[in-house]
Design a protein around this motif. Structure first.
Motif, PDB file in Angstrom:
ATOM      1  N   ILE A   8       0.843  -1.199   0.000  1.00 38.07           N
ATOM      2  CA  ILE A   8       0.000   0.000   0.000  1.00 38.07           C
ATOM      3  C   ILE A   8       0.875   1.246   0.000  1.00 38.07           C
ATOM      4  CG2 ILE A   8      -1.767   1.278   1.252  1.00 38.07           C
ATOM      5  CD1 ILE A   8      -2.700  -1.434   2.401  1.00 38.07           C
ATOM      6  N   GLN A   9       0.693   2.091  -0.994  1.00 34.84           N
ATOM      7  CA  GLN A   9       1.434   3.350  -1.119  1.00 34.84           C
ATOM      8  C   GLN A   9       0.430   4.506  -1.077  1.00 34.84           C
ATOM      9  OE1 GLN A   9       4.788   3.569  -1.265  1.00 34.84           O
ATOM     10  NE2 GLN A   9       5.032   1.341  -1.194  1.00 34.84           N
ATOM     11  N   SER A  10      -0.118   4.741   0.106  1.00 41.74           N
ATOM     12  CA  SER A  10      -1.176   5.743   0.252  1.00 41.74           C
ATOM     13  C   SER A  10      -0.722   7.135  -0.166  1.00 41.74           C
ATOM     14  CB  SER A  10      -1.671   5.778   1.699  1.00 41.74           C
ATOM     15  OG  SER A  10      -2.196   4.531   2.084  1.00 41.74           O
ATOM     16  N   ASP A  11       0.528   7.474   0.141  1.00 41.95           N
ATOM     17  CA  ASP A  11       1.019   8.815  -0.179  1.00 41.95           C
ATOM     18  C   ASP A  11       1.158   9.033  -1.688  1.00 41.95           C
ATOM     19  OD1 ASP A  11       3.028   6.877  -0.099  1.00 41.95           O
ATOM     20  OD2 ASP A  11       4.604   8.383   0.193  1.00 41.95           O
ATOM     21  N   LEU A  12       1.275   7.942  -2.447  1.00 39.12           N
ATOM     22  CA  LEU A  12       1.382   8.050  -3.900  1.00 39.12           C
ATOM     23  C   LEU A  12       0.073   7.726  -4.613  1.00 39.12           C
ATOM     24  CD1 LEU A  12       4.911   6.450  -4.440  1.00 39.12           C
ATOM     25  CD2 LEU A  12       4.297   8.875  -4.494  1.00 39.12           C
ATOM     26  N   GLY A  13      -0.911   7.238  -3.865  1.00 39.58           N
ATOM     27  CA  GLY A  13      -2.243   7.052  -4.430  1.00 39.58           C
ATOM     28  C   GLY A  13      -2.520   5.707  -5.060  1.00 39.58           C
ATOM     29  N   TYR A  14      -1.713   4.684  -4.740  1.00 44.89           N
ATOM     30  CA  TYR A  14      -1.981   3.382  -5.360  1.00 44.89           C
ATOM     31  C   TYR A  14      -1.682   2.235  -4.402  1.00 44.89           C
ATOM     32  CZ  TYR A  14       3.038   2.492  -6.019  1.00 44.89           C
ATOM     33  OH  TYR A  14       4.373   2.265  -5.807  1.00 44.89           O
ATOM     34  N   ILE A  15      -2.191   1.069  -4.757  1.00 44.72           N
ATOM     35  CA  ILE A  15      -1.917  -0.185  -4.066  1.00 44.72           C
ATOM     36  C   ILE A  15      -1.455  -1.185  -5.114  1.00 44.72           C
ATOM     37  CG2 ILE A  15      -2.865  -2.069  -2.672  1.00 44.72           C
ATOM     38  CD1 ILE A  15      -5.059  -0.073  -1.763  1.00 44.72           C
ATOM     39  N   CYS A  16      -0.336  -1.834  -4.862  1.00 42.35           N
ATOM     40  CA  CYS A  16       0.155  -2.872  -5.771  1.00 42.35           C
ATOM     41  C   CYS A  16      -0.161  -4.230  -5.158  1.00 42.35           C
ATOM     42  CB  CYS A  16       1.658  -2.731  -6.003  1.00 42.35           C
ATOM     43  SG  CYS A  16       2.336  -3.967  -7.130  1.00 42.35           S
ATOM     44  N   ILE A  17      -1.003  -4.992  -5.828  1.00 38.71           N
ATOM     45  CA  ILE A  17      -1.358  -6.336  -5.379  1.00 38.71           C
ATOM     46  C   ILE A  17      -0.506  -7.331  -6.152  1.00 38.71           C
ATOM     47  CG2 ILE A  17      -3.202  -8.044  -5.171  1.00 38.71           C
ATOM     48  CD1 ILE A  17      -5.184  -5.673  -5.209  1.00 38.71           C
ATOM     49  N   GLY A  18       0.223  -8.172  -5.414  1.00 31.38           N
ATOM     50  CA  GLY A  18       1.098  -9.153  -6.042  1.00 31.38           C
ATOM     51  C   GLY A  18       0.499 -10.550  -6.008  1.00 31.38           C
ATOM     52  N   PHE A  19       0.606 -11.251  -7.135  1.00 35.91           N
ATOM     53  CA  PHE A  19       0.142 -12.636  -7.257  1.00 35.91           C
ATOM     54  C   PHE A  19       1.346 -13.519  -7.562  1.00 35.91           C
ATOM     55  CE2 PHE A  19      -3.423  -9.982  -8.298  1.00 35.91           C
ATOM     56  CZ  PHE A  19      -4.556 -10.649  -7.850  1.00 35.91           C
ATOM     57  N   ALA A  20       1.572 -14.525  -6.720  1.00 35.25           N
ATOM     58  CA  ALA A  20       2.631 -15.507  -6.952  1.00 35.25           C
ATOM     59  C   ALA A  20       1.973 -16.827  -7.311  1.00 35.25           C
ATOM     60  CB  ALA A  20       3.505 -15.665  -5.713  1.00 35.25           C
ATOM     61  N   PHE A  21       2.219 -17.313  -8.523  1.00 32.69           N
ATOM     62  CA  PHE A  21       1.661 -18.597  -8.941  1.00 32.69           C
ATOM     63  C   PHE A  21       2.736 -19.666  -8.833  1.00 32.69           C
ATOM     64  CE2 PHE A  21       1.180 -21.797 -12.314  1.00 32.69           C
ATOM     65  CZ  PHE A  21       0.001 -22.400 -11.880  1.00 32.69           C
ATOM     66  N   CYS A  22       2.411 -20.735  -8.130  1.00 26.98           N
ATOM     67  CA  CYS A  22       3.328 -21.863  -7.981  1.00 26.98           C
ATOM     68  C   CYS A  22       2.627 -23.151  -8.400  1.00 26.98           C
ATOM     69  CB  CYS A  22       3.795 -22.006  -6.532  1.00 26.98           C
ATOM     70  SG  CYS A  22       4.636 -20.552  -5.861  1.00 26.98           S
ATOM     71  N   GLU A  23       3.316 -23.956  -9.168  1.00 26.69           N
ATOM     72  CA  GLU A  23       2.750 -25.254  -9.557  1.00 26.69           C
ATOM     73  C   GLU A  23       2.621 -26.182  -8.355  1.00 26.69           C
ATOM     74  OE1 GLU A  23       1.554 -26.290 -12.347  1.00 26.69           O
ATOM     75  OE2 GLU A  23       2.351 -25.010 -13.952  1.00 26.69           O
ATOM     76  N   ALA A  24       3.590 -26.083  -7.444  1.00 30.51           N
ATOM     77  CA  ALA A  24       3.591 -26.923  -6.244  1.00 30.51           C
ATOM     78  C   ALA A  24       3.704 -26.036  -5.011  1.00 30.51           C
ATOM     79  CB  ALA A  24       4.756 -27.908  -6.292  1.00 30.51           C
ATOM     80  N   ASP A  25       3.259 -26.547  -3.890  1.00 34.61           N
ATOM     81  CA  ASP A  25       3.320 -25.804  -2.634  1.00 34.61           C
ATOM     82  C   ASP A  25       4.777 -25.448  -2.315  1.00 34.61           C
ATOM     83  OD1 ASP A  25       3.175 -24.845  -0.037  1.00 34.61           O
ATOM     84  OD2 ASP A  25       1.779 -26.386   0.647  1.00 34.61           O
ATOM     85  N   PRO A  26       5.090 -24.144  -2.163  1.00 35.19           N
ATOM     86  CA  PRO A  26       6.473 -23.732  -1.903  1.00 35.19           C
ATOM     87  C   PRO A  26       6.847 -23.733  -0.425  1.00 35.19           C
ATOM     88  CG  PRO A  26       5.114 -21.793  -2.170  1.00 35.19           C
ATOM     89  CD  PRO A  26       4.197 -22.982  -2.339  1.00 35.19           C
ATOM     90  N   ALA A  27       5.989 -24.294   0.428  1.00 34.36           N
ATOM     91  CA  ALA A  27       6.186 -24.192   1.875  1.00 34.36           C
ATOM     92  C   ALA A  27       7.557 -24.695   2.315  1.00 34.36           C
ATOM     93  CB  ALA A  27       5.081 -24.946   2.612  1.00 34.36           C
ATOM     94  N   LEU A  28       8.001 -25.831   1.786  1.00 38.14           N
ATOM     95  CA  LEU A  28       9.284 -26.390   2.209  1.00 38.14           C
ATOM     96  C   LEU A  28      10.443 -25.496   1.766  1.00 38.14           C
ATOM     97  CD1 LEU A  28      10.806 -28.675   3.582  1.00 38.14           C
ATOM     98  CD2 LEU A  28      10.810 -29.926   1.400  1.00 38.14           C
TER      99      LEU A  28
END
Length: 246
Positions: A8-28
């Protein structure tokens, strides 16, 4: 699996939403990165907002580099730029953008979408989406990758909006080792090929025609965005050059 976080960049007037797509669970992968940097995965996590100074600065730098490597090696990237005035409607934007990412990139359905805590809503389940809201990023650790993506893509937009980029000393091994280089250029160069993009037959590309369309595949923005921010966001993300830069 899609993992979602926002910068969130309130002072600049925008929000950048990031999407990370993984074929497999990256937990490990994330767990091992934390352990190798000296952190406890059940108590600690990667957060872009953490200060990189203090007694544990070396460990945090190590963790950031490890998270970066996971993103580059295991993730496809999508982003949505929203107006900061739309913060209360982020859930709807995330749902709509998730559907576009799934459809336009022909991902398998239904696709699980894990959204960071603080963005609340009812569970959504249909033929395209299984949305899990308000996830603890220490437990659903793929969100830590989305955190990295949201922050660093926001950095690219912020640098272009402000027409300023911090210079950093490049450490090796790297083609520009020991040189001072603009951070946004380094970031863009590192992430550019990970964005969802149009299909092109690379065998038919001639000369230096290596610009790939990102819009509608890995880059989306709100129609309510300030016109100047929208224009600069499109200039920043609508296309990525996939050719050699060294």
């Amino acid at each position: 699996m899609l993992y979602v976080d926002e910068s969130i960049q309130s002072d600049l007037g925008y929000i950048c939403i990031g999407f990370a797509f993984c074929e497999a669970d990256p937990a490990l992968l994330v767990k091992n990165a934390l352990i190798e940097a000296g952190f406890n995965p059940s108590q600690d996590e990667y957060k872009s907002s953490y200060k990189m100074n203090g007694s544990d600065s070396a460990a945090r730098h190590q963790l950031r580099e490890a998270i970066s490597a996971i993103v580059i090696e295991h993730c496809k990237i999508g982003i949505y730029i929203a107006s900061s005035d739309e913060r209360r409607e982020l859930l709807k934007h995330i749902e709509d953008c998730s559907r576009l990412i799934i459809r336009n990139n022909k991902l398998k359905t239904p696709q699980s979408v894990f959204i960071d805590e603080g963005i609340h809503g009812l569970k959504i389940y249909d033929d395209e989406l299984i949305i899990e809201h308000n996830q603890d990023s220490k437990i659903t650790s793929g969100i830590q990758l989305a955190d990295y993506i949201a922050y660093h893509c926001s950095l690219l937009l912020k640098s272009n909006l402000l027409e300023f980029s911090k210079e950093v000393l490049v450490k090796g091994p790297h083609p520009l080792e020991n040189e001072m280089v603009e951070l946004d250029w380094l970031t863009r160069t590192a992430l550019r090929r990970n964005f969802f993009h149009e299909y092109r037959d690379v065998e038919k590309i001639e000369g230096d025609d290596w610009g790939f369309k990102i819009s509608e595949y890995g880059f989306f923005c709100s129609p309510n965005l300030d016109p100047r921010i929208k224009e600069i966001a499109e200039d920043t993300f609508k296309e990525m050059y996939f050719g050699c830069v060294w």
